[in-house]
Scaffold this motif. Sequence first.
Motif, PDB file in Angstrom:
ATOM      1  N   ALA A  52       0.846  -1.193   0.000  1.00  0.00           N
ATOM      2  CA  ALA A  52       0.000   0.000   0.000  1.00  0.00           C
ATOM      3  C   ALA A  52       0.880   1.241   0.000  1.00  0.00           C
ATOM      4  CB  ALA A  52      -0.918   0.018   1.211  1.00  0.00           C
ATOM      5  N   GLN A  53       0.369   2.276  -0.603  1.00  0.00           N
ATOM      6  CA  GLN A  53       0.959   3.605  -0.464  1.00  0.00           C
ATOM      7  C   GLN A  53       0.512   4.104   0.899  1.00  0.00           C
ATOM      8  OE1 GLN A  53       2.977   5.194  -2.769  1.00  0.00           O
ATOM      9  NE2 GLN A  53       3.320   6.724  -1.184  1.00  0.00           N
ATOM     10  N   VAL A  54       1.447   4.220   1.813  1.00  0.00           N
ATOM     11  CA  VAL A  54       1.156   4.458   3.222  1.00  0.00           C
ATOM     12  C   VAL A  54       1.637   5.837   3.633  1.00  0.00           C
ATOM     13  CG1 VAL A  54       1.775   3.681   5.548  1.00  0.00           C
ATOM     14  CG2 VAL A  54       1.242   2.005   3.790  1.00  0.00           C
ATOM     15  N   GLU A  69       2.226  14.609   8.348  1.00  0.00           N
ATOM     16  CA  GLU A  69       2.717  13.471   7.574  1.00  0.00           C
ATOM     17  C   GLU A  69       4.239  13.506   7.571  1.00  0.00           C
ATOM     18  OE1 GLU A  69       2.335  11.812   3.027  1.00  0.00           O
ATOM     19  OE2 GLU A  69       0.572  12.757   3.953  1.00  0.00           O
ATOM     20  N   ARG A  70       4.837  12.455   8.148  1.00  0.00           N
ATOM     21  CA  ARG A  70       6.303  12.379   8.178  1.00  0.00           C
ATOM     22  C   ARG A  70       6.842  11.979   6.821  1.00  0.00           C
ATOM     23  NH1 ARG A  70       4.909   9.272  12.432  1.00  0.00           N
ATOM     24  NH2 ARG A  70       5.947   7.447  11.583  1.00  0.00           N
ATOM     25  N   ARG A  71       6.188  10.994   6.198  1.00  0.00           N
ATOM     26  CA  ARG A  71       6.582  10.579   4.860  1.00  0.00           C
ATOM     27  C   ARG A  71       5.514   9.663   4.288  1.00  0.00           C
ATOM     28  NH1 ARG A  71      11.245   6.167   4.267  1.00  0.00           N
ATOM     29  NH2 ARG A  71       9.789   4.472   4.298  1.00  0.00           N
ATOM     30  N   SER A  72       5.553   9.527   2.990  1.00  0.00           N
ATOM     31  CA  SER A  72       4.651   8.640   2.277  1.00  0.00           C
ATOM     32  C   SER A  72       5.505   7.682   1.472  1.00  0.00           C
ATOM     33  CB  SER A  72       3.738   9.451   1.353  1.00  0.00           C
ATOM     34  OG  SER A  72       2.901   8.596   0.616  1.00  0.00           O
ATOM     35  N   ALA A  73       5.228   6.388   1.595  1.00  0.00           N
ATOM     36  CA  ALA A  73       6.034   5.389   0.899  1.00  0.00           C
ATOM     37  C   ALA A  73       5.218   4.120   0.709  1.00  0.00           C
ATOM     38  CB  ALA A  73       7.295   5.079   1.709  1.00  0.00           C
ATOM     39  N   VAL A  74       5.660   3.292  -0.209  1.00  0.00           N
ATOM     40  CA  VAL A  74       5.030   1.994  -0.435  1.00  0.00           C
ATOM     41  C   VAL A  74       5.620   0.995   0.550  1.00  0.00           C
ATOM     42  CG1 VAL A  74       4.710   0.115  -2.085  1.00  0.00           C
ATOM     43  CG2 VAL A  74       4.601   2.498  -2.865  1.00  0.00           C
ATOM     44  N   HIS A  75       4.741   0.263   1.232  1.00  0.00           N
ATOM     45  CA  HIS A  75       5.158  -0.744   2.211  1.00  0.00           C
ATOM     46  C   HIS A  75       4.374  -2.032   1.982  1.00  0.00           C
ATOM     47  CE1 HIS A  75       7.447   1.878   4.929  1.00  0.00           C
ATOM     48  NE2 HIS A  75       6.500   2.784   4.737  1.00  0.00           N
ATOM     49  N   ALA A  76       5.013  -3.169   2.197  1.00  0.00           N
ATOM     50  CA  ALA A  76       4.307  -4.451   2.230  1.00  0.00           C
ATOM     51  C   ALA A  76       3.495  -4.501   3.523  1.00  0.00           C
ATOM     52  CB  ALA A  76       5.294  -5.610   2.177  1.00  0.00           C
ATOM     53  N   LEU A  77       2.255  -4.930   3.431  1.00  0.00           N
ATOM     54  CA  LEU A  77       1.406  -4.983   4.621  1.00  0.00           C
ATOM     55  C   LEU A  77       1.958  -5.941   5.664  1.00  0.00           C
ATOM     56  CD1 LEU A  77      -0.408  -3.322   2.787  1.00  0.00           C
ATOM     57  CD2 LEU A  77      -2.335  -4.675   3.592  1.00  0.00           C
ATOM     58  N   ALA A  78       2.603  -7.004   5.218  1.00  0.00           N
ATOM     59  CA  ALA A  78       3.163  -7.978   6.156  1.00  0.00           C
ATOM     60  C   ALA A  78       4.271  -7.379   7.015  1.00  0.00           C
ATOM     61  CB  ALA A  78       3.680  -9.199   5.402  1.00  0.00           C
ATOM     62  N   GLY A  79       4.781  -6.221   6.646  1.00  0.00           N
ATOM     63  CA  GLY A  79       5.832  -5.567   7.425  1.00  0.00           C
ATOM     64  C   GLY A  79       5.321  -4.802   8.634  1.00  0.00           C
ATOM     65  N   PHE A  80       4.021  -4.649   8.762  1.00  0.00           N
ATOM     66  CA  PHE A  80       3.451  -3.953   9.919  1.00  0.00           C
ATOM     67  C   PHE A  80       3.197  -4.944  11.042  1.00  0.00           C
ATOM     68  CE2 PHE A  80       2.597  -0.994   6.545  1.00  0.00           C
ATOM     69  CZ  PHE A  80       2.827   0.235   7.148  1.00  0.00           C
ATOM     70  N   ASP A  81       3.267  -4.458  12.271  1.00  0.00           N
ATOM     71  CA  ASP A  81       2.977  -5.314  13.423  1.00  0.00           C
ATOM     72  C   ASP A  81       1.485  -5.599  13.548  1.00  0.00           C
ATOM     73  OD1 ASP A  81       5.684  -5.542  14.430  1.00  0.00           O
ATOM     74  OD2 ASP A  81       5.508  -3.410  14.913  1.00  0.00           O
ATOM     75  N   ALA A  82       0.678  -4.656  13.098  1.00  0.00           N
ATOM     76  CA  ALA A  82      -0.773  -4.827  13.158  1.00  0.00           C
ATOM     77  C   ALA A  82      -1.415  -3.939  12.107  1.00  0.00           C
ATOM     78  CB  ALA A  82      -1.309  -4.478  14.540  1.00  0.00           C
ATOM     79  N   ILE A  83      -2.495  -4.460  11.520  1.00  0.00           N
ATOM     80  CA  ILE A  83      -3.291  -3.709  10.548  1.00  0.00           C
ATOM     81  C   ILE A  83      -4.724  -3.725  11.046  1.00  0.00           C
ATOM     82  CG2 ILE A  83      -4.124  -3.611   8.167  1.00  0.00           C
ATOM     83  CD1 ILE A  83      -1.542  -5.253   7.471  1.00  0.00           C
TER      84      ILE A  83
END
Length: 173
Positions: A52-54, A69-83
């Motif tokens: 997602a563009q986060v 907003e500190r920054r906007s970047a593409v991240h894999a959802l699996a890289g978050f501790d919780a969604i």
Amino acid sequence: MNLLFVADPLESFKIHKDTTFAMMREAQRRGHAVAACEPRDLVGRSGGRVEAQVREITLTGTEDEWFAERRSAVHALAGFDAIVMRKDPPFDSEYFYATHLLQQAEREGARVFNNPAALRDHPEKLAIMEFPQFTSPTLVTRDDQAVRDFHAEHQDIILKPLDGMGGMGIFRV
């Protein structure tokens, strides 16, 4: 923890009543990193992970500009501790397909804390049908005559659309 909220556009939040904002505020107060995206920002590519563009944000504590907003970047959802899926209705095709992408992200190791299949298969406004002993008489239908008959039987009814939110479209007849 690094938390991702899949939600409505941040600019549309009414922070005086928005429970997603309250969850973000408490998470930040406890020292967690907060990020947000919209369902439309979710992307699945064959051979890749759901991303997602986060927007990585910090809550400011002010009403006018309630986040920075500190920054906007593409991240894999699996890289978050919780969604946490917090998108308000309507339950439309975008919402529906977002739950499928979140379910795929779960298979990739993401921790989605409101089960995407349950969001799809157990809508909150229909869940009351499972507990008739605790609710007033309820009718779910698109049939005009069935509504008229229900009104004739009960005299005083509330009409509430299944795809509304925040009290919109509710009528007492």
